[in-house]
Design an enzyme around this catalytic site. Structure first.
Site, PDB file in Angstrom:
ATOM      1  N   ASP A  15       0.814  -1.159   0.018  1.00 47.71           N
ATOM      2  CA  ASP A  15      -0.012   0.093   0.208  1.00 47.71           C
ATOM      3  C   ASP A  15       0.972   1.424  -0.067  1.00 47.71           C
ATOM      4  O   ASP A  15       0.207   2.138  -0.337  1.00 47.71           O
ATOM      5  CB  ASP A  15      -1.011   0.129   1.301  1.00 47.71           C
ATOM      6  CG  ASP A  15      -2.116  -0.833   1.069  1.00 47.71           C
ATOM      7  OD1 ASP A  15      -2.456  -1.202  -0.144  1.00 47.71           O
ATOM      8  OD2 ASP A  15      -3.058  -1.227   1.982  1.00 47.71           O
ATOM      9  N   LYS A 144      -1.775   6.506  -3.697  1.00 54.05           N
ATOM     10  CA  LYS A 144      -1.534   6.259  -5.032  1.00 54.05           C
ATOM     11  C   LYS A 144      -2.956   6.755  -5.840  1.00 54.05           C
ATOM     12  O   LYS A 144      -3.298   6.205  -6.930  1.00 54.05           O
ATOM     13  CB  LYS A 144      -1.616   4.728  -5.325  1.00 54.05           C
ATOM     14  CG  LYS A 144      -0.447   4.088  -4.793  1.00 54.05           C
ATOM     15  CD  LYS A 144      -0.391   2.781  -4.960  1.00 54.05           C
ATOM     16  CE  LYS A 144       0.908   2.047  -4.387  1.00 54.05           C
ATOM     17  NZ  LYS A 144       1.084   0.352  -4.428  1.00 54.05           N
ATOM     18  N   ASP A 146      -2.843   9.336  -7.518  1.00 52.78           N
ATOM     19  CA  ASP A 146      -2.432   9.692  -8.983  1.00 52.78           C
ATOM     20  C   ASP A 146      -2.696   8.830  -9.953  1.00 52.78           C
ATOM     21  O   ASP A 146      -2.922   9.268 -11.330  1.00 52.78           O
ATOM     22  CB  ASP A 146      -0.718   9.953  -8.922  1.00 52.78           C
ATOM     23  CG  ASP A 146      -0.212   8.777  -8.379  1.00 52.78           C
ATOM     24  OD1 ASP A 146      -0.266   8.380  -7.290  1.00 52.78           O
ATOM     25  OD2 ASP A 146       0.942   8.437  -9.131  1.00 52.78           O
ATOM     26  N   SER A 454      -3.928 -22.508  63.331  1.00 54.42           N
ATOM     27  CA  SER A 454      -2.736 -21.757  63.875  1.00 54.42           C
ATOM     28  C   SER A 454      -3.209 -20.945  65.056  1.00 54.42           C
ATOM     29  O   SER A 454      -2.411 -20.282  65.637  1.00 54.42           O
ATOM     30  CB  SER A 454      -2.646 -20.847  62.639  1.00 54.42           C
ATOM     31  OG  SER A 454      -3.564 -19.904  62.480  1.00 54.42           O
ATOM     32  N   SER A 524      -8.132 -16.452  55.041  1.00 55.70           N
ATOM     33  CA  SER A 524      -7.762 -15.400  53.848  1.00 55.70           C
ATOM     34  C   SER A 524      -6.454 -16.052  53.189  1.00 55.70           C
ATOM     35  O   SER A 524      -5.370 -14.898  53.612  1.00 55.70           O
ATOM     36  CB  SER A 524      -7.858 -14.021  54.406  1.00 55.70           C
ATOM     37  OG  SER A 524      -7.208 -13.740  55.780  1.00 55.70           O
TER      38      SER A 524
END
Length: 614
Positions: A15, A144, A146, A454, A524
């Site tokens: 192009d 192009k 032209d 824990s 979490s």
């Protein structure tokens, strides 16, 4: 001061992209004499009766032999009004990935179209890719002209077709210009061949297009790249964090938050390459000093306290697949490179493949092949700090890397978090007749995290009793208890756990707002879960303390008060934290409790923490 514009060319093969860049460089006096002599000689050797301007940028031997662009060529030129960096990208479909690379940093894309052929598939593909990459300015250069005798009707038809296509994309600024790159018409100066065209020449438009508003100067995002510790006598206490400002403006004295840990602090100084600076903004590379000693490493991020990115392990993205000999399939594992963080990830699903010509979504697709685009869901092993790409390209983009070949196989753009729950616009908050001054002082939340067994609940309940004995209203909000009612609909997948903790966080803020001191024992397991809880409290204006019950797995398993570890080892339950589901240890908890101290001593440590913060 002249500004810098980064631009790229795009379009189908032949192009005239390279010719256009050659014309811009030549007419702006940016081609060296020896380079121009080489281009003229090569043109003569090929039997041309003109100088082939495409040779200015086609640097590879294969490019010159075939007369095409394969790699991305970057060129620099300047005019009195503006500086330019221009990327000449290939047009062949097999090099679409190269085009994505070249356009990824561009602020404007010139889409060239051969006037004889009109819009082709590759031109549409490149325009669509430009919109996906967040490029806000497109120029349709109908080249192009032209060869068609400067036919206005042909130009108008191509322009209207392109604008109709662009209207379906997220691009607001589209300018169409008829040109002849070979002869220079409407490239640098207006041409007498187009009296019917009233717009500017291409270069004039590039000089005047407004790009200052494209940068995100609101959302402070500073991905940490490196921790600077000189270890010299002169700077033995120096600690700063180096990186490039991705977005927003940072100033000394600003309150910021360090993510994903969620610690707040203040910027004490900002240093640039030549010394201290008053403020930092993109794309400045600076080092930042903070008021507090926080454990920060590469991949962490500094942001505004009330303007934070999304912290998540699950997200959707649009990807462009770039691998030759492999396809993207759900279930495959890759490496995600996002800002300064590199993590492992899995493709959780392929939502659809996108047809760039019709924008049709093919939901029957099971894989993506070379140069195909689609929407995928990803899950990472550790949390990422993400923004939607259209809002913040720096923190909303990533690449996928094949862990076996270490090759880049895809480029991705983060999509909006459709799973995020937002209230209906028809839901209006009710204002209480009781003001904050009428209520008892706001309470606080202590968030106990750690493995099952824990000691979280044991310590929390003992703290509750001790505080009540002192006349302080305290309440243990146990995550397991909520699963018997409010959260009974949730399982133990990571998604359900995240939702469980989101609800838990909001309930805790309501209780704290009533003046209670809320004690939340909840495993979490992920840093993003705890960061979400901290953010919910920060948004509500409630003080939040993270207490890590740091009991080793073997001790927790030995205790096994509920018999859950035995069931997990026997395979009777799955997604059990510490056995077949991960637990990410907090980097900077407000308090760390260890099993070498009695439960009574641990409870007193929590009370001391609360009293010291009053």
């Amino acid at each position: 001061m002249t500004t810098l514009l980064r631009l790229a060319t795009a379009g189908s093969v032949d192009d005239g992209k390279s010719t256009l860049i050659g014309r811009l460089l030549y007419d702006s006096k940016a081609v060296m004499e020896d380079q121009w002599a080489s281009v003229e000689q090569t043109s003569k050797d090929r039997g041309h009766d003109y100088t082939d301007l495409a040779l200015v940028t086609d640097g590879l031997r294969a490019e010159r032999e075939q007369g095409i662009t394969i790699d991305v060529a970057y060129r620099y030129f300047a005019t009195p009004k503006r500086k330019f960096i221009i990327a000449d990208t290939p047009g062949h479909i097999q090099y679409t990935r190269n085009m994505v690379t070249g356009a990824s940093t561009a602020q404007l894309v010139i889409v060239l179209v051969d006037a004889r052929h009109g819009l082709l598939e590759q031109s549409r593909r490149h325009a669509f890719l430009a919109s996906l990459l967040g490029i806000r300015h497109l120029v349709l250069a109908v080249n192009k002209m032209d060869l068609l005798g400067w036919d206005q009707e042909k130009f108008d038809a191509i322009r209207d077709e392109f604008h109709a296509f662009a209207a379906r994309l997220d691009v607001q600024d589209v300018t169409s210009i008829p040109i002849s790159a070979l002869h220079g018409d409407n490239v640098v100066t207006k041409s007498d061949q187009t009296p019917w065209y009233e717009g500017p020449s291409l270069l004039s438009h590039l000089e005047d297009v407004y790009i200052a508003g494209d940068r995100n100067m609101v959302d402070v995002r500073f991905p940490v790249q490196y921790v600077i510790r000189p270890h010299t006598l002169e700077h033995q206490d120096h600690r700063s964090y180096a990186g490039t400002v991705a977005s927003g403006v940072m100033r000394s004295g600003d309150e910021v938050v360090v993510l994903p840990i969620g610690k707040t602090t203040r910027i004490t100084a900002i240093d640039g390459p030549n010394g201290p600076v008053a403020e930092a903004f993109p794309p400045m590379a600076v080092s930042v000093r903070l008021a507090d000693d926080i454990d920060i490493s590469r991949g962490d991020m500094i942001a505004r306290t009330h303007n934070q990115p999304r912290i998540t392990q699950e997200f959707d993205a649009t990807v462009c697949w770039m691998a030759d000999n492999a396809v993207l399939e759900p279930g495959r594992d890759y490496v995600v490179k996002h800002t300064t963080r590199t993590v492992r990830a899995r493709i959780a699903g392929l939502d659809y493949r996108l047809d760039v010509n019709t924008l049709h979504r093919d939901k029957t697709a099971t894989a993506l092949k070379l140069n195909e685009l689609g929407r995928v869901s990803l899950r990472t092993q550790v949390p990422l700090l993400l923004d939607e790409y259209t809002r913040n390209a720096s923190t909303g983009s990533f690449i996928l890397i094949d862990p076996d070949t270490n090759g880049t196989v895809a480029a991705g753009m983060v999509l909006r978090d459709v799973s995020a729950r937002t209230p209906s616009p028809n839901t209006v908050r009710h204002r209480s007749l009781v003001t904050a001054q009428d209520r008892p002082p706001r309470g606080k939340t202590v968030w106990f995290t750690g493995l099952s067994g824990s000691g979280k609940s044991s310590v929390a309940m003992l703290v509750e009793r001790k505080l009540l004995e002192k006349g302080i209203s305290a309440y243990v909000l146990d995550g397991d208890n909520l699963r018997h009612g409010l959260n009974a609909d949730l399982g133990f997948s990571m998604a359900d756990r995240a939702e469980n903790l989101r609800r838990l966080s909001h309930v805790a803020t309501l209780l704290a707002d009533c003046g209670h001191l809320v004690l939340v024992p909840a495993i979490s397991p992920l840093a993003e879960h705890r960061a979400l809880a901290r953010k919910v409290h920060a948004d509500a204006g409630i003080d939040f303390f993270e207490v890590f019950c740091d009991t080793p797995l073997q001790d927790c398993e030995r205790r096994d008060p509920k018999g859950l570890y035995a069931k997990a080892r026997a395979g009777e339950i799955t997604h059990f934290t510490g056995i077949d589901s991960p637990y990410q240890r907090p980097k900077n908890p407000d308090l760390r409790l260890t099993p070498d101290r009695s439960i009574d001593e641990q409870a007193q440590e929590v009370i001391d923490l609360l009293e010291s913060s009053s």
